[in-house]
Scaffold this motif. Structure first.
Motif, PDB file in Angstrom:
ATOM      1  N   LEU A  73       0.861  -1.080   0.119  1.00 17.57           N
ATOM      2  CA  LEU A  73       0.019   0.151  -0.060  1.00 17.57           C
ATOM      3  C   LEU A  73       0.906   0.967  -0.090  1.00 17.57           C
ATOM      4  CD1 LEU A  73      -2.287  -1.113   2.854  1.00 17.57           C
ATOM      5  CD2 LEU A  73      -2.859  -1.366   0.434  1.00 17.57           C
ATOM      6  N   GLY A  74       0.403   2.318  -0.531  1.00 19.32           N
ATOM      7  CA  GLY A  74       1.050   3.430  -0.578  1.00 19.32           C
ATOM      8  C   GLY A  74       1.971   3.805  -1.871  1.00 19.32           C
ATOM      9  N   ASP A  75       2.695   5.054  -1.762  1.00 20.48           N
ATOM     10  CA  ASP A  75       3.536   5.256  -2.759  1.00 20.48           C
ATOM     11  C   ASP A  75       4.897   4.967  -2.795  1.00 20.48           C
ATOM     12  OD1 ASP A  75       1.357   7.012  -3.844  1.00 20.48           O
ATOM     13  OD2 ASP A  75       2.191   8.550  -2.490  1.00 20.48           O
ATOM     14  N   GLU A  76       5.771   4.967  -3.842  1.00 26.97           N
ATOM     15  CA  GLU A  76       7.012   4.255  -4.088  1.00 26.97           C
ATOM     16  C   GLU A  76       7.899   5.183  -2.835  1.00 26.97           C
ATOM     17  OE1 GLU A  76       9.577   1.493  -5.416  1.00 26.97           O
ATOM     18  OE2 GLU A  76       7.571   1.787  -6.069  1.00 26.97           O
ATOM     19  N   GLY A  77       8.886   4.365  -2.326  1.00 28.78           N
ATOM     20  CA  GLY A  77       9.321   5.111  -1.145  1.00 28.78           C
ATOM     21  C   GLY A  77       8.812   4.877   0.227  1.00 28.78           C
ATOM     22  N   GLU A  78       7.540   4.880   0.367  1.00 27.38           N
ATOM     23  CA  GLU A  78       6.922   4.960   1.291  1.00 27.38           C
ATOM     24  C   GLU A  78       5.942   3.825   1.530  1.00 27.38           C
ATOM     25  OE1 GLU A  78       7.341   6.696   3.923  1.00 27.38           O
ATOM     26  OE2 GLU A  78       9.009   7.816   3.102  1.00 27.38           O
ATOM     27  N   ARG A  79       6.083   2.844   0.687  1.00 28.17           N
ATOM     28  CA  ARG A  79       5.223   1.638   0.762  1.00 28.17           C
ATOM     29  C   ARG A  79       5.082   0.866   2.092  1.00 28.17           C
ATOM     30  NH1 ARG A  79       5.725  -2.127  -3.774  1.00 28.17           N
ATOM     31  NH2 ARG A  79       7.888  -1.916  -3.527  1.00 28.17           N
ATOM     32  N   VAL A  80       4.063   0.353   2.422  1.00 25.20           N
ATOM     33  CA  VAL A  80       3.880  -0.537   3.452  1.00 25.20           C
ATOM     34  C   VAL A  80       2.894  -1.843   3.095  1.00 25.20           C
ATOM     35  CG1 VAL A  80       2.922  -0.806   5.605  1.00 25.20           C
ATOM     36  CG2 VAL A  80       4.014   1.528   4.903  1.00 25.20           C
ATOM     37  N   TRP A  81       3.854  -3.100   3.416  1.00 22.51           N
ATOM     38  CA  TRP A  81       2.996  -4.024   3.266  1.00 22.51           C
ATOM     39  C   TRP A  81       2.226  -4.678   4.446  1.00 22.51           C
ATOM     40  CZ3 TRP A  81       2.455  -9.194   4.341  1.00 22.51           C
ATOM     41  CH2 TRP A  81       2.013  -9.944   3.547  1.00 22.51           C
ATOM     42  N   ARG A  82       1.039  -4.981   4.017  1.00 24.76           N
ATOM     43  CA  ARG A  82       0.146  -5.427   5.357  1.00 24.76           C
ATOM     44  C   ARG A  82      -0.483  -6.663   4.887  1.00 24.76           C
ATOM     45  NH1 ARG A  82      -1.136   0.168   5.904  1.00 24.76           N
ATOM     46  NH2 ARG A  82      -0.293   1.092   7.878  1.00 24.76           N
ATOM     47  N   GLY A  83      -0.468  -7.968   5.758  1.00 23.58           N
ATOM     48  CA  GLY A  83      -1.077  -9.095   5.663  1.00 23.58           C
ATOM     49  C   GLY A  83      -0.992  -9.902   6.624  1.00 23.58           C
ATOM     50  N   ASP A  84      -0.768 -11.224   6.407  1.00 26.62           N
ATOM     51  CA  ASP A  84      -0.492 -12.341   7.346  1.00 26.62           C
ATOM     52  C   ASP A  84       0.513 -13.397   6.991  1.00 26.62           C
ATOM     53  OD1 ASP A  84      -2.933 -11.602   9.301  1.00 26.62           O
ATOM     54  OD2 ASP A  84      -4.082 -11.700   7.505  1.00 26.62           O
ATOM     55  N   TRP A  85       1.110 -13.913   7.881  1.00 27.00           N
ATOM     56  CA  TRP A  85       2.144 -15.158   7.598  1.00 27.00           C
ATOM     57  C   TRP A  85       0.805 -16.651   7.849  1.00 27.00           C
ATOM     58  CZ3 TRP A  85       4.239 -18.255  11.658  1.00 27.00           C
ATOM     59  CH2 TRP A  85       4.721 -19.769  11.189  1.00 27.00           C
ATOM     60  N   VAL A  86       0.760 -17.040   6.679  1.00 27.21           N
ATOM     61  CA  VAL A  86      -0.366 -18.198   6.800  1.00 27.21           C
ATOM     62  C   VAL A  86       0.578 -19.610   6.797  1.00 27.21           C
ATOM     63  CG1 VAL A  86      -2.144 -19.678   5.852  1.00 27.21           C
ATOM     64  CG2 VAL A  86      -2.076 -17.187   5.849  1.00 27.21           C
ATOM     65  N   ASP A  87       0.722 -20.375   7.843  1.00 29.36           N
ATOM     66  CA  ASP A  87       1.497 -21.387   8.133  1.00 29.36           C
ATOM     67  C   ASP A  87       0.470 -22.686   7.587  1.00 29.36           C
ATOM     68  OD1 ASP A  87       3.093 -23.523   8.863  1.00 29.36           O
ATOM     69  OD2 ASP A  87       3.068 -23.203  11.062  1.00 29.36           O
ATOM     70  N   SER A  88       1.045 -23.292   6.342  1.00 31.41           N
ATOM     71  CA  SER A  88       0.397 -24.417   5.870  1.00 31.41           C
ATOM     72  C   SER A  88       0.903 -25.711   6.719  1.00 31.41           C
ATOM     73  CB  SER A  88       0.630 -24.479   4.417  1.00 31.41           C
ATOM     74  OG  SER A  88       1.956 -24.832   4.141  1.00 31.41           O
ATOM     75  N   LEU A  89       1.754 -25.713   7.464  1.00 32.82           N
ATOM     76  CA  LEU A  89       2.138 -27.041   8.189  1.00 32.82           C
ATOM     77  C   LEU A  89       1.148 -27.537   9.355  1.00 32.82           C
ATOM     78  CD1 LEU A  89       5.995 -26.621   8.568  1.00 32.82           C
ATOM     79  CD2 LEU A  89       4.718 -28.135   6.817  1.00 32.82           C
TER      80      LEU A  89
END
Length: 378
Positions: A73-89
């Motif tokens: 999300l956001g503009d180049e240089g100030e981008r932020v990634w938001r989500g989850d780690w999903v453990d398939s094990l």
């Protein structure tokens, strides 16, 4: 292959970000991340774990499966990634919130290096402090906690280290005093937490042994399901007919990072000892076609040139009853070095590359054991 590899291709590392996993309202695990083209490289101290980008803004987790599911999300240089780690094990859905943000520059401070060793309730802690940065690992009788990294507050002496290797998400906190560690808290993902403490150790020696006695009253019999879905059996008779001098049986789980480290070492040793044949027997969290696919993916990711058999469910009692000649499967991995005739050598647990000197001792043990058994079999 770069996934979960140590010290590789660092010249290609791009801008550094901070990945923050939220375990609960009070605890987060911070891991440095480098962006390489469209991929992410997680940095646990000296370890580099490559997460490849997939369609939709997420990333695939190597070796252990699972994914980082989310978007930038956001503009180049100030981008932020938001989500989850999903453990398939895990059998039930297991998600941990994750945010990846640009790393703020730190002022350079005291760069002196301090090495220390501690006896703790979690194992032998080896710690390297450089300024306010810390790298560390814990050694235990069954293996090690692999690469840990973090920081210490110079005013309060409260430190926090952790890692994310694709299978485990660890957080260790404690207050460092002259001769002790107090108020320790250990958390594994969102499902486990305990307290711990420690005292300064007089030496790096441990009070356990990886050696264990085999059971000569039980036949050497290895059985499992191969990649074609067929039952495959190894005995000393088959070993003799094969033309090889020794058989190395590696008891593993594809969910086990220490097993991954040992498999990598055995892969290297196969190139040096051509009179040795290796077979892995995997005990998995699922059975049937799903487990066989997990094993096939694990074998491909690690580029293992030998067969990985499905032995059963991930349980030490199951592994022990399946491979009773080993004298007891106390940990994953457990490794048996089997000559055509004579005594076996059984090795419990594995100290990986993060342990430094202890890993070098493991490599020496493996080499000496293999060379000795080959020499005696001629």
């Amino acid at each position: 292959m770069l996934g979960c590899k140590t010290g590789a291709n660092r010249q290609d590392e791009g801008p550094t970000y901070l990945a923050t996993f939220s375990l609960d309202d009070s605890t987060a695990v911070d891991v440095l991340v480098s962006i390489r083209q469209d991929d992410l490289v997680f940095m646990n101290g000296e370890e580099r774990v490559l997460m490849r980008s997939v369609s939709g803004g997420g990333y695939s987790v190597p070796v252990f499966g699972g994914a980082l599911v989310g978007d930038w999300l956001g503009d180049e240089g100030e981008r932020v990634w938001r989500g989850d780690w999903v453990d398939s094990l895990r059998r039930k859905e297991y998600r941990v919130p994750l945010e990846i943000t640009p790393l703020k520059e730190k002022k350079e401070g005291d760069e002196r290096v301090k090495n220390s060793i501690w006896d703790t309730g979690l194992g032998k802690l080896k710690m390297v402090q450089k300024g306010d940065s810390i790298t560390a690992t814990f050694l235990t009788s069954t293996g090690d906690y692999r690469y840990q990294a973090g920081e210490i507050n110079p005013e309060t002496s409260r430190f926090k280290i952790g890692n994310f290797d694709g299978a485990h998400l660890f957080s260790f906190e404690g207050t460092l005093k002259k001769d002790s560690i107090t108020d320790g808290v250990f958390k594994s993902g969102t499902h486990y937490a305990t307290t711990w403490s420690g005292v300064r150790a007089l030496s790096s020696r441990v009070d356990w042994s990886a050696a264990q006695s085999w059971n000569p009253q039980s036949d050497v019999f290895i059985e499992g399901v191969n990649s074609r879905g067929e039952t495959e059996v190894w005995t000393r008779g088959r070993l003799e007919e094969s033309g090889y001098k020794i058989l190395v049986v590696d008891v593993i789980g594809t969910w086990c990072p220490n097993c991954m480290d040992e498999s990598r070492l055995l892969r290297e040793l196969c190139e040096d000892y051509t009179e040795m044949v290796v077979v892995s027997v995997a005990f998995e969290r699922s059975v049937g076609d799903g487990a066989l696919k997990r094993i096939a993916d694990f074998k491909e990711e690690l580029q293992l040139p030998w067969e990985v058999l499905l032995g059963g469910v991930a349980n030490k009692k199951t592994a022990d009853s399946t491979l009773s000649f080993m004298g007891g499967v106390k940990s994953f991995p457990t490794t048996a070095f089997i000559p055509i005739e004579g005594d076996l050598v059984v090795h419990s647990g594995f100290s990986g590359p993060a342990t430094g000197e202890s890993y070098e001792e493991e490599v020496m043990f493996f080499r000496n054991t293999i060379a000795s058994l080959i020499r005696e079999s001629r």
